[in-house]
Write an enzyme that holds these catalytic residues in place. Structure first.
Site, PDB file in Angstrom:
ATOM      1  CG  ASP A 188      43.742  36.336  55.716  1.00 27.29           C
ATOM      2  OD1 ASP A 188      44.538  35.419  55.922  1.00 27.29           O
ATOM      3  OD2 ASP A 188      43.187  36.540  54.625  1.00 27.29           O
ATOM      4  CG  HIS A 246      42.003  39.680  42.864  1.00 31.49           C
ATOM      5  ND1 HIS A 246      43.146  39.638  43.627  1.00 31.49           N
ATOM      6  CD2 HIS A 246      41.056  39.002  43.570  1.00 31.49           C
ATOM      7  CE1 HIS A 246      42.905  38.954  44.736  1.00 31.49           C
ATOM      8  NE2 HIS A 246      41.657  38.541  44.725  1.00 31.49           N
ATOM      9  CG  ASP A 278      44.980  42.145  42.090  1.00 27.84           C
ATOM     10  OD1 ASP A 278      44.376  42.870  42.886  1.00 27.84           O
ATOM     11  OD2 ASP A 278      45.100  40.912  42.223  1.00 27.84           O
TER      12      ASP A 278
HETATM   13  C1  XLS Z   1      41.737  36.823  50.913  1.00 26.10           C
HETATM   14  C2  XLS Z   1      41.966  35.804  49.911  1.00 26.10           C
HETATM   15  C3  XLS Z   1      42.195  36.324  48.508  1.00 26.10           C
HETATM   16  C4  XLS Z   1      42.040  35.216  47.507  1.00 26.10           C
HETATM   17  C5  XLS Z   1      41.842  35.662  46.108  1.00 26.10           C
HETATM   18  O1  XLS Z   1      41.757  36.584  52.104  1.00 26.10           O
HETATM   19  O2  XLS Z   1      43.026  34.989  50.325  1.00 26.10           O
HETATM   20  O3  XLS Z   1      43.437  36.941  48.417  1.00 26.10           O
HETATM   21  O4  XLS Z   1      43.131  34.356  47.545  1.00 26.10           O
HETATM   22  O5  XLS Z   1      40.719  36.435  45.956  1.00 26.10           O
HETATM   23 NI    NI Z   2      43.694  35.270  52.711  1.00 29.77          NI
END
Ligand code: XLS
Ligand code: NI
Ligand code: NI
Length: 436
Positions: free
Chosen positions: A306, A100, A103
């Site tokens: 997640d 990103h 990042d």
């Molecule tokens: C979050 C997402 C993120 C995307 C990129 O849950 O997986 O990391 O892959 O923005």
């Molecule tokens: Ni994710």
């Protein structure tokens, strides 16, 4: 290479190797179904989990204490993170990376300043890419961390946030193109709602659609060759996310007629959060002609959030890789490790072990899936199930050459009386198991 203890890249040593940081199955140059393993799997390492995340969770902060998280020199830290990323890629033999904008470089006090930071670090990364022969799988914009995005990015009730996002994505797409990125990803981090009581869904969806149209238009304007990849996720951080799953996003893509420009980036953990299997989402995207890429990780089947763990379950991976092969494999896409080590995994090299182990699991899955395809029995059983549709009369029925009355008359005249056939599920499950 100062951050990691390992000094030499992990090598393929075969299944009997006793060396911990080594590949037992991933033999990058080995040919499988006409392509090398490296070409099939196209592994990528992500910036955010590998170097940005400090080991925090909702109940506790930084456990990793990485040197670059504890300095006031933010641009110096950004370069240090890049150095560690490229070392990690060398040590694991991973060719691609993903990031990103936020990042790779710190947020400034204005958008202009933030963009300048991103450009400066992108230039630094570009030199490392040339030297270490690494490639950008995709770039994306972080439009979910800063408080300005708390009510959404493009779907925000405030048009100024929409405009800000347009400006941010424009720059992220420019940078991604500049670095030769193969794809551009859009994950709708906060595109969704917390409560319907304050939300106008219809308006927010219209905003999201307009935003996607703007991005597609700009991609063509600058000649960005790769697809835009939308990454589905049903919830988290918001209670309900608009990009729920492959089927939901397909209706958005279809409403813009954008099947050529927009594909799907499918993540294991997001698939199971949506109540699907990983392979279901891959198979559906492929059937709809919008399969693009993979975010490789594993969710916890009990916790319901997640967790982004490294995926090591070979039987599960085999079913996913089988669907990828049936879809024709990757073109611009690849397997991005959107995965993080656990917050107790403090040793720098834990990051290398995580990637190497998961790559090896993917290689085993690839070997198994390729063997299933080469053997042919599996596809033969599926084809047999649909064999009736190859008869001219039935082809004509599917092609719309018969009306409802005509079909009805034919059923009566020919005394058609369907005879149920076994689905043979257990036999198929046993067959797959023979190759794992
Ligand atoms: C979050 C997402 C993120 C995307 C990129 O849950 O997986 O990391 O892959 O923005
Ligand atoms: Ni994710
Ligand atoms: Ni992801």
């Amino acid at each position: 290479m100062t951050f990691f203890t390992a000094k030499k890249p992990a090598k393929f040593e075969g299944p009997k190797s006793k060396k911990e940081l080594a590949f037992r199955y991933y033999d990058k140059k080995k040919k499988v179904l006409g392509k090398t393993m490296g070409e099939h799997l196209r592994f990528a390492m992500c910036w955010w989990h590998s170097t940005c995340w400090p080991g925090s969770d909702p109940f506790g902060g930084d456990t990793f204490l990485r040197p670059w998280h504890h300095t006031t020199d933010e641009m110096g830290a950004a370069r240090q993170k890049a150095d560690v990323m490229f070392d990690a890629m060398d040590l694991t033999g991973i060719d691609f990376f993903t990031f990103h904008d936020r990042d790779i470089a710190p947020e400034g006090s204005t958008l202009k300043e933030s963009n300048a930071n991103v450009t400066a670090i992108a230039n630094y990364i570009e030199k490392k890419m040339a030297k270490q022969k690494k490639k950008l799988l995709w770039g994306t914009a972080n439009m979910f961390s800063h408080r300005r995005f708390m009510a959404g990015a493009a779907s925000n009730p405030d048009p100024d946030v929409f405009a800000w996002c347009a400006a941010q994505v424009k720059h992220a797409l420019d940078v991604t193109k500049g670095l030769g990125g193969a794809n551009y990803v859009m994950w709708g981090g906060r595109e969704g709602y917390e409560t319907l009581l304050n939300t106008n869904i219809g308006r927010e969806l219209e905003q999201a659609k307009r935003f996607l149209a703007l991005v597609i238009e700009y991609k063509h304007k600058i000649g960005f060759k790769g697809p835009i990849l939308i990454e589905p996720k049903p919830q988290e951080p918001t209670k309900h996310q608009y990009d729920y799953d492959v089927a939901t996003i397909y209706s958005l893509i279809n409403s813009l007629g954008a099947q050529k420009d927009v594909k799907m980036n499918i993540e294991q953990n997001h698939a199971i959060l949506a109540g699907h299997t990983f392979e279901h989402e891959i198979a559906l995207a492929s059937a709809l002609g919008v399969f693009g890429s993979i975010d490789l990780n594993r969710g916890d089947y009990q916790s319901g959030w997640d967790t982004d763990q490294f995926i090591v379950n070979v039987p599960e991976l085999t079913l996913a890789v089988l669907e990828i092969l049936r879809a024709g494999g990757f073109t611009t896409g690849g397997m991005n490790f959107d995965a993080k080590i656990r917050r107790q995994s403090l040793d720098p090299d834990d990051l290398l072990h995580a990637h190497v182990g998961s790559m090896d699991a993917c290689a085993r899955a690839l070997l198994a899936a390729a063997a299933i395809i080469e053997d042919g029995t599996f596809q033969g059983m599926v084809d047999e199930r649909y064999a009736g549709w190859t008869k001219p009369q039935n082809k004509a029925m599917l092609a719309g050459k018969e009306s409802l009355e005509k079909i009805a008359a034919r059923v009566e005249k020919n005394n058609i009386n369907p005879k149920p056939n076994s689905g043979r599920q257990e036999r198929l499950e046993n067959l797959i198991n023979r190759f794992i």
